[in-house]
Write an enzyme that holds these catalytic residues in place. Structure first.
Site, PDB file in Angstrom:
ATOM      1  N   SER A 144       0.871  -1.183   0.000  1.00 39.94           N
ATOM      2  CA  SER A 144       0.000   0.000   0.000  1.00 39.94           C
ATOM      3  C   SER A 144       0.899   1.222   0.000  1.00 39.94           C
ATOM      4  O   SER A 144       2.070   1.139   0.377  1.00 39.94           O
ATOM      5  CB  SER A 144      -0.858   0.005   1.272  1.00 39.94           C
ATOM      6  OG  SER A 144      -1.538   1.234   1.417  1.00 39.94           O
ATOM      7  N   TYR A 157      -2.583  -0.938  10.064  1.00 40.11           N
ATOM      8  CA  TYR A 157      -2.511  -1.267   8.636  1.00 40.11           C
ATOM      9  C   TYR A 157      -1.096  -1.045   8.100  1.00 40.11           C
ATOM     10  O   TYR A 157      -0.537  -1.877   7.390  1.00 40.11           O
ATOM     11  CB  TYR A 157      -3.511  -0.362   7.910  1.00 40.11           C
ATOM     12  CG  TYR A 157      -3.687  -0.616   6.449  1.00 40.11           C
ATOM     13  CD1 TYR A 157      -4.343  -1.745   5.990  1.00 40.11           C
ATOM     14  CD2 TYR A 157      -3.218   0.296   5.511  1.00 40.11           C
ATOM     15  CE1 TYR A 157      -4.529  -1.967   4.636  1.00 40.11           C
ATOM     16  CE2 TYR A 157      -3.402   0.089   4.154  1.00 40.11           C
ATOM     17  CZ  TYR A 157      -4.056  -1.039   3.722  1.00 40.11           C
ATOM     18  OH  TYR A 157      -4.237  -1.254   2.372  1.00 40.11           O
TER      19      TYR A 157
HETATM   20  N1  LIG Z   1      -8.512   0.064  -2.392  1.00 39.68           N
HETATM   21  C1  LIG Z   1      -7.479   0.772  -1.972  1.00 39.68           C
HETATM   22  O1  LIG Z   1      -7.515   2.031  -1.966  1.00 39.68           O
HETATM   23  C2  LIG Z   1      -6.223   0.098  -1.493  1.00 39.68           C
HETATM   24  C3  LIG Z   1      -5.128   0.897  -1.187  1.00 39.68           C
HETATM   25  C4  LIG Z   1      -3.966   0.297  -0.741  1.00 39.68           C
HETATM   26  C5  LIG Z   1      -3.886  -1.078  -0.646  1.00 39.68           C
HETATM   27  N2  LIG Z   1      -4.962  -1.841  -0.946  1.00 39.68           N
HETATM   28  C6  LIG Z   1      -4.839  -3.294  -0.809  1.00 39.68           C
HETATM   29  O2  LIG Z   1      -5.340  -3.931  -1.955  1.00 39.68           O
HETATM   30  C7  LIG Z   1      -5.749  -5.257  -1.613  1.00 39.68           C
HETATM   31  C8  LIG Z   1      -7.132  -5.509  -2.182  1.00 39.68           C
HETATM   32  O3  LIG Z   1      -8.042  -4.628  -1.557  1.00 39.68           O
HETATM   33  P1  LIG Z   1      -9.315  -4.001  -2.267  1.00 39.68           P
HETATM   34  O4  LIG Z   1      -9.213  -2.549  -2.155  1.00 39.68           O
HETATM   35  O5  LIG Z   1      -9.516  -4.640  -3.582  1.00 39.68           O
HETATM   36  O6  LIG Z   1     -10.446  -4.439  -1.215  1.00 39.68           O
HETATM   37  P2  LIG Z   1     -11.715  -5.399  -1.308  1.00 39.68           P
HETATM   38  O7  LIG Z   1     -12.538  -5.072  -2.486  1.00 39.68           O
HETATM   39  O8  LIG Z   1     -12.309  -5.316   0.056  1.00 39.68           O
HETATM   40  O9  LIG Z   1     -11.078  -6.839  -1.533  1.00 39.68           O
HETATM   41  C9  LIG Z   1     -10.410  -7.527  -0.516  1.00 39.68           C
HETATM   42  C10 LIG Z   1     -10.390  -9.001  -0.871  1.00 39.68           C
HETATM   43  O10 LIG Z   1      -9.644  -9.701   0.143  1.00 39.68           O
HETATM   44  C11 LIG Z   1     -10.419 -10.829   0.526  1.00 39.68           C
HETATM   45  N3  LIG Z   1     -10.118 -11.320   1.855  1.00 39.68           N
HETATM   46  C12 LIG Z   1     -10.174 -10.642   3.033  1.00 39.68           C
HETATM   47  N4  LIG Z   1      -9.880 -11.474   4.054  1.00 39.68           N
HETATM   48  C13 LIG Z   1      -9.641 -12.700   3.507  1.00 39.68           C
HETATM   49  C14 LIG Z   1      -9.302 -13.970   4.022  1.00 39.68           C
HETATM   50  N5  LIG Z   1      -9.128 -14.160   5.333  1.00 39.68           N
HETATM   51  N6  LIG Z   1      -9.116 -15.008   3.151  1.00 39.68           N
HETATM   52  C15 LIG Z   1      -9.296 -14.823   1.833  1.00 39.68           C
HETATM   53  N7  LIG Z   1      -9.619 -13.643   1.281  1.00 39.68           N
HETATM   54  C16 LIG Z   1      -9.800 -12.599   2.110  1.00 39.68           C
HETATM   55  C17 LIG Z   1     -11.856 -10.350   0.430  1.00 39.68           C
HETATM   56  O11 LIG Z   1     -12.730 -11.453   0.430  1.00 39.68           O
HETATM   57  P3  LIG Z   1     -14.231 -11.334   1.036  1.00 39.68           P
HETATM   58  O12 LIG Z   1     -15.044 -10.629  -0.017  1.00 39.68           O
HETATM   59  O13 LIG Z   1     -14.624 -12.759   1.253  1.00 39.68           O
HETATM   60  O14 LIG Z   1     -14.138 -10.546   2.300  1.00 39.68           O
HETATM   61  C18 LIG Z   1     -11.801  -9.608  -0.896  1.00 39.68           C
HETATM   62  O15 LIG Z   1     -11.892 -10.513  -1.959  1.00 39.68           O
HETATM   63  C19 LIG Z   1      -5.665  -5.350  -0.093  1.00 39.68           C
HETATM   64  O16 LIG Z   1      -4.471  -6.016   0.271  1.00 39.68           O
HETATM   65  C20 LIG Z   1      -5.615  -3.893   0.344  1.00 39.68           C
HETATM   66  O17 LIG Z   1      -4.950  -3.715   1.576  1.00 39.68           O
HETATM   67  C21 LIG Z   1      -6.150  -1.279  -1.360  1.00 39.68           C
END
Ligand SMILES: NC(=O)c1ccc[n+]([C@@H]2O[C@H](COP(=O)([O-])OP(=O)(O)OC[C@H]3O[C@@H](n4cnc5c(N)ncnc54)[C@H](OP(=O)(O)O)[C@@H]3O)[C@@H](O)[C@H]2O)c1
Length: 277
Positions: A144, A157
């Site tokens: 991130s 985080y």
């Molecule tokens: N969006 C942003 O602005 C942003 C910024 C920096 C970093 N990130 C990083 O990008 C990555 C993806 O995030 P996103 O923004 O796409 O969020 P998201 O739409 O909430 O997706 C998160 C994914 O992780 C899965 N997950 C959570 N806990 C899990 C577990 N115990 N086992 C298996 N899968 C699990 C969720 O599954 P469920 O649907 O089953 O919960 C979902 O598929 C993360 O690592 C996040 O920290 C995002």
């Protein structure tokens, strides 16, 4: 950039049913890869696969809770056994964590470390021997912007994401002569459901996607372009976030002020129970 970098390649993407993971999976499919969509819920992962049915049998599914070592190992080793190889592992699954330090319980710390850090350790631990044996492979971990710049009110985080960035960068150099590649994605605000989820079901401030958030589809395309160039740290969107990162590392007064102001604004917002963006 190598336009054939993903063609016919075996990829696993964790957290593939939502947000960045789904968008990266779709973009990999567009670029000719065979993609194992990994998620912890059969229902959600099947729904994601159904949306991608146009890509036929290049879309496959895996059920794994990334906090469970045995499930991660089984999913990765099973895929390699089924296909005879593993070209890409995207350790993407993760949870957010913007919370005032005083309100975080030790259980909150444990949970976020389990989902965001142990998951990546389990994935890398299982995939590296497979990739070493075949003499190639690319592991792409999701860090991130909070893994290279420390946003106030994101101590939990940020701890996990600095860990992911540090580990990935070490391994990039350690295995450079062994045919393995490592990249770490450092997204800033990307428009995904992560912003609507809170922490372990608890909401701090108003939960909403920031207005200036970058579209997940564009992020996925940028990410795969940079991964194909073997870039290590991949900041998305690149600007103004690369300038922010460089300014922080150089200790520039402007960026110090940005972080102090962010702390002030977020504390005020939390105290009023409002939004922190
Ligand atoms: N969006 C942003 O602005 C942003 C910024 C920096 C970093 N990130 C990083 O990008 C990555 C993806 O995030 P996103 O923004 O796409 O969020 P998201 O739409 O909430 O997706 C998160 C994914 O992780 C899965 N997950 C959570 N806990 C899990 C577990 N115990 N086992 C298996 N899968 C699990 C969720 O599954 P469920 O649907 O089953 O919960 C979902 O598929 C993360 O690592 C996040 O920290 C995002």
């Amino acid at each position: 950039m190598d336009s054939e970098y993903y063609t016919g390649k075996i990829c696993i993407v964790t957290g593939a049913n939502s947000g960045i993971g789904y968008a990266v999976s779709e973009e990999l499919l567009k670029r000719g890869a065979i993609v194992y969509l990994a998620g912890r819920s059969r229902e959600k992962i099947d729904a994601a696969a159904a949306q991608l049915q146009a890509y036929g049998d290049r879309v496959r599914t895996l059920i794994m809770d990334v906090t469970k070592q045995e499930e991660v190992q089984k999913g990765i080793e099973g895929t390699a056994a089924e296909t005879g190889r593993l070209d890409f592992l995207f350790n993407n699954a993760g949870v957010g964590g913007t919370i005032p330090f005083e309100r975080a319980t030790l259980e909150d710390w444990r949970q976020i470390i389990d989902v965001n850090l142990w998951s990546v350790i389990y994935g890398v631990h299982t995939a590296v021997p497979i990739m070493l044996a075949q003499g190639s492979g690319h592991i792409v971990n999701t860090g991130s912007i909070a893994g290279i710049v420390p946003p106030p009110f994101q101590a939990l985080y940020s701890l996990t994401k600095y860990g992911v960035v540090g580990m990935t960068e070490c391994l990039k150099y350690e295995f450079a002569e062994k045919g393995l590649h490592f990249s770490v994605i450092c997204p800033a605000n990307i428009a995904t459901p992560i912003f609507n989820k809170g922490i372990d079901g608890r909401a701090y401030g108003e939960l909403r996607i920031p207005e200036d958030a970058y579209p997940a589809e564009k992020a996925a395309s940028d990410i795969l372009d940079r991964v194909a160039e073997h870039k290590g740290i991949i900041v998305v969107p690149e600007e103004p976030n690369t300038r922010l990162w460089q300014g922080y590392v150089m200790g520039t007064p402007e960026i110090e002020e940005v972080l102090r102001q962010m702390a002030h604004d977020r504390r005020e917002a939390f105290e009023k129970g409002g939004t922190y963006f």
